[in-house]
Design a protein around this motif. Sequence first.
Motif, PDB file in Angstrom:
ATOM      1  N   GLY A   3      47.451  38.758  33.119  1.00 51.01           N
ATOM      2  CA  GLY A   3      46.472  37.925  33.822  1.00 51.01           C
ATOM      3  C   GLY A   3      46.962  37.502  35.197  1.00 51.01           C
ATOM      4  O   GLY A   3      46.541  36.473  35.733  1.00 51.01           O
ATOM      5  N   GLY A   6      44.644  36.561  38.102  1.00 51.55           N
ATOM      6  CA  GLY A   6      43.753  35.429  37.878  1.00 51.55           C
ATOM      7  C   GLY A   6      44.218  34.174  38.612  1.00 51.55           C
ATOM      8  O   GLY A   6      45.219  34.188  39.342  1.00 51.55           O
ATOM      9  N   ASP A  27      47.089  43.174  35.090  1.00 51.28           N
ATOM     10  CA  ASP A  27      45.735  42.603  35.040  1.00 51.28           C
ATOM     11  C   ASP A  27      44.752  43.764  35.064  1.00 51.28           C
ATOM     12  O   ASP A  27      45.005  44.785  35.701  1.00 51.28           O
ATOM     13  CB  ASP A  27      45.475  41.680  36.231  1.00 51.28           C
ATOM     14  CG  ASP A  27      44.342  40.715  35.965  1.00 51.28           C
ATOM     15  OD1 ASP A  27      44.605  39.500  35.862  1.00 51.28           O
ATOM     16  OD2 ASP A  27      43.170  41.172  35.844  1.00 51.28           O
ATOM     17  N   ARG A  29      41.769  43.611  36.372  1.00 53.15           N
ATOM     18  CA  ARG A  29      40.993  43.624  37.615  1.00 53.15           C
ATOM     19  C   ARG A  29      41.813  44.321  38.697  1.00 53.15           C
ATOM     20  O   ARG A  29      42.973  43.956  38.929  1.00 53.15           O
ATOM     21  CB  ARG A  29      40.656  42.205  38.061  1.00 53.15           C
ATOM     22  CG  ARG A  29      39.599  41.568  37.181  1.00 53.15           C
ATOM     23  CD  ARG A  29      39.026  40.328  37.799  1.00 53.15           C
ATOM     24  NE  ARG A  29      39.990  39.236  37.876  1.00 53.15           N
ATOM     25  CZ  ARG A  29      39.687  37.980  38.177  1.00 53.15           C
ATOM     26  NH1 ARG A  29      38.437  37.666  38.457  1.00 53.15           N
ATOM     27  NH2 ARG A  29      40.610  37.049  38.223  1.00 53.15           N
ATOM     28  N   THR A  36      38.104  39.068  44.244  1.00 48.24           N
ATOM     29  CA  THR A  36      38.822  37.882  43.759  1.00 48.24           C
ATOM     30  C   THR A  36      40.271  38.234  43.451  1.00 48.24           C
ATOM     31  O   THR A  36      41.205  37.508  43.833  1.00 48.24           O
ATOM     32  CB  THR A  36      38.128  37.316  42.499  1.00 48.24           C
ATOM     33  OG1 THR A  36      36.777  37.048  42.822  1.00 48.24           O
ATOM     34  CG2 THR A  36      38.793  36.051  42.011  1.00 48.24           C
ATOM     35  N   ALA A  37      40.460  39.375  42.779  1.00 46.84           N
ATOM     36  CA  ALA A  37      41.832  39.793  42.454  1.00 46.84           C
ATOM     37  C   ALA A  37      42.617  40.034  43.744  1.00 46.84           C
ATOM     38  O   ALA A  37      43.794  39.634  43.856  1.00 46.84           O
ATOM     39  CB  ALA A  37      41.800  41.055  41.593  1.00 46.84           C
ATOM     40  N   ASN A  40      43.535  36.699  45.255  1.00 48.55           N
ATOM     41  CA  ASN A  40      44.560  36.002  44.463  1.00 48.55           C
ATOM     42  C   ASN A  40      45.938  36.631  44.639  1.00 48.55           C
ATOM     43  O   ASN A  40      46.957  35.935  44.620  1.00 48.55           O
ATOM     44  CB  ASN A  40      44.180  36.016  42.976  1.00 48.55           C
ATOM     45  CG  ASN A  40      43.039  35.069  42.655  1.00 48.55           C
ATOM     46  OD1 ASN A  40      42.659  34.239  43.481  1.00 48.55           O
ATOM     47  ND2 ASN A  40      42.479  35.192  41.466  1.00 48.55           N
ATOM     48  N   ARG A 182      38.761  29.341  39.684  1.00 53.21           N
ATOM     49  CA  ARG A 182      37.600  30.207  39.413  1.00 53.21           C
ATOM     50  C   ARG A 182      36.321  29.550  39.942  1.00 53.21           C
ATOM     51  O   ARG A 182      36.133  28.340  39.805  1.00 53.21           O
ATOM     52  CB  ARG A 182      37.462  30.461  37.901  1.00 53.21           C
ATOM     53  CG  ARG A 182      38.660  31.136  37.283  1.00 53.21           C
ATOM     54  CD  ARG A 182      38.396  31.567  35.847  1.00 53.21           C
ATOM     55  NE  ARG A 182      37.387  30.821  35.167  1.00 53.21           N
ATOM     56  CZ  ARG A 182      37.632  29.806  34.299  1.00 53.21           C
ATOM     57  NH1 ARG A 182      38.863  29.432  34.015  1.00 53.21           N
ATOM     58  NH2 ARG A 182      36.639  29.192  33.711  1.00 53.21           N
TER      59      ARG A 182
END
Length: 316
Positions: A3, A6, A27, A29, A36-37, A40, A182
């Motif tokens: 993750g 995230g 992850d 993603r 978003t990934a 991050n 998120r």
Amino acid sequence: MTGAAGFIGSHLAHALVRAGTTVIGVDRRDPATDRTAAANLAALQELPGYIHLTADLIHCAIEPLLVDAETVFHLAGIPGVRPSWGSRFGEYLASNVLATHRVMETCTRMGVPRVVVASSSSVYGPTNGGASIETDRPQPASPYAVTKLAEEQLCLAYADRAHCPTSVVALRYFTVYGPRQRSDMFTHRALQAALTGQPLGLYGDGHQRRDFTYIDDAVAATIAASTVPTAHVAINIGGGSSASLLEVVNVAKRLAGRDIQLHQEGPRNGDVLTTRANPHRAHELLGWQAQVDLHSGMHAHMQALAAELPEYSRAA
Ligand code: NAD
Ligand code: UGA
């Protein structure tokens, strides 16, 4: 770390790498296609000591990732209380329970000494408003919460087996907020509404209370959990700031200097009225207690959000 692309995982990976630890982040993603990934992971991927792999724990080969691993931080999962009703339950089950089963099978087979797993305050379900203690009987009130309880209990059951080489610390995080939170979560939405002038949907009357936990505090607790000389335990990670949603709205308004237009909607199934952590076990076992109050945490959160939305940065 699972993750790693995230919200919590990317902050944790960053803190670990900065402290000199080599981290392999996994992850599903893909930062090449998922914005978003990519956001991050942006600061992380440039750092030596961080290796990223795009893979789905439901079927990827886990064993090669664990050679010489000291700790597995298992944060991958489908979060979010409200979307867990209905047809998406299979996804929750697959990522939160079946993938966790694969992680634990592999960790115990390979003798990984410690697994730190992300559990959730949602396992407690409805309370009378008092603080939840780890020995309380869990009463999960949503399909999501049922999968998180299954996830932590599965990890603890593995660790409890005779001669198991792997010890487990399950962290019951209480509503974590801060930069890169998120976008489905309330604090993010309240700050975004304050920055942009867009309306904010309020599910219920806004008197729901959460024990909001700032991301840096959650990361510090998670790192402490990797070395604590204890095994097979669930620990509450919360206690930064108990506040109602309306109080969060007021902080957002004050910080941005702009009113927020509230759209009151019906309460959502599975939402509990109050979460509140009894923090004693975290203090006793991890030497941890929350340091960041809601106002300071939301200030940092808003600055990060405003920087992502340059047209609004004046308001910050
Ligand atoms: P997030 O959605 O930002 O991060 C979870 C990551 O896991 C995502 O990047 C996702 O792609 C990845 N993932 C999901 N299923 C996967 C799979 N099968 N294989 C590989 N990767 C997979 O969520 P978050 O808010 O950072 O939460 C992290 C963990 O903490 C979750 O397990 C969540 O249930 C738990 N948690 C979060 C909070 C909170 O307030 N954010 C509170 C309590 C518990
Ligand atoms: C959060 C995380 O999303 C879960 O992954 C985590 O497991 C859980 O915390 C936890 O503490 O264990 P939640 O407390 O529901 O779940 O956090 P938010 O999604 O930020 O919602 C907080 C409250 O705001 C809820 O009552 C929700 O109904 C409300 N809300 C949310 C709104 O009124 N409007 C919105 O647009 C979003």
